[in-house]
Motif scaffolding. Sequence first.
Motif, PDB file in Angstrom:
ATOM      1  N   ASN A 227       0.841  -1.314   0.064  1.00  0.00           N
ATOM      2  CA  ASN A 227      -0.172   0.073   0.260  1.00  0.00           C
ATOM      3  C   ASN A 227       1.013   1.489  -0.212  1.00  0.00           C
TER       4      ASN A 227
ATOM      5  N   ASP B 131       1.506   6.958   4.286  1.00  0.00           N
ATOM      6  CA  ASP B 131       0.409   7.971   4.640  1.00  0.00           C
ATOM      7  C   ASP B 131       1.337   9.041   4.331  1.00  0.00           C
TER       8      ASP B 131
ATOM      9  N   ALA C  90       2.828  10.140   8.209  1.00  0.00           N
ATOM     10  CA  ALA C  90       3.331   9.524   9.038  1.00  0.00           C
ATOM     11  C   ALA C  90       4.518   9.459   9.544  1.00  0.00           C
TER      12      ALA C  90
ATOM     13  N   THR D 222       9.217   3.353   5.349  1.00  0.00           N
ATOM     14  CA  THR D 222       7.287   3.868   6.110  1.00  0.00           C
ATOM     15  C   THR D 222       6.986   2.466   6.512  1.00  0.00           C
TER      16      THR D 222
ATOM     17  N   HIS E  11       6.586  13.287   7.913  1.00  0.00           N
ATOM     18  CA  HIS E  11       6.687  13.366   6.276  1.00  0.00           C
ATOM     19  C   HIS E  11       7.895  13.347   5.470  1.00  0.00           C
TER      20      HIS E  11
END
Length: 277
Positions: free
Chosen positions: A2, A5, A8, A125, A165
């Motif tokens: 995925n 974000d 995040a 991430t 970020h």
Amino acid sequence: MNAPDPAAPGLLLHLAGPLQSWGTRSHYNERDTATHPTRSGIIGLLAACLGRTRGEPVDDLARLSLTTRADRPGTVLRDLHTVGGGMPPKLTVTTAEGKKRPPAQGTLLTHRSYLADAAFTACLTGDQHLLHACQEAVRQPHWPPYLGRRSCPPEGPLLIGLWTHPLHHLVHLPLSRRPSNKPLRIDFHSDTPLDQLPTPHAAGEHNHTDALDGTTASSEINDDPHNRTPQGRTFRTRDLYQRTLPLPGTCAGLGAAYLDALATYTEATVSSNGAAQ
């Protein structure tokens, strides 16, 4: 995998050293290297820092998303190694049948490829608890980390930080390369689409019709670890996304100049609450 974000926190690493090697098709006497860090190589680096043995599962690490920036792509170096020469018969290389090679065939020639003088910035991430654990492990590793092979130690600093970020910082962090008057185009590689990668307004990407925009996979790569045991290592194939951006005015130089620029950027980021605590 995925898409991460954008807000995040993500773990940022500086991957540089005299030699790196990120194998994708290594087989017996021919050991290749990709032109950028692989998922299996970075997961292995984190596993070493965490103190995980080869037989321990890395399913949690394999769920992290990886995006890399090529600060300096480096130069491919092909090296010739010899194995088993000049040894008594009982110490020569063992064959697949479990026997020893005869004296005339005791020396094996192997070719191994490396990236010389390359530097990358990596962004991981995903699970926040795991990323915090990885940050502490990279800061105080259980076993020494290496850049694809044990003969390739990283130069410092390996850890940049766990920042909010992270993709923004992946674009804006100082580049570990000498300033140049030539147009600067930097490659990004990821396991997720890169169309959401923050683009500096001044970069003028629309002026380069041949720039990859990262919306669709550019190729496939066999580097997603499935089994890490020494006797049964297997990997899954995954999509590889690439995007090329012109990043003007971000070259910080090498050595102390780069470290000074990185420290300045880090201080500004932490003071503006951009780092995850």
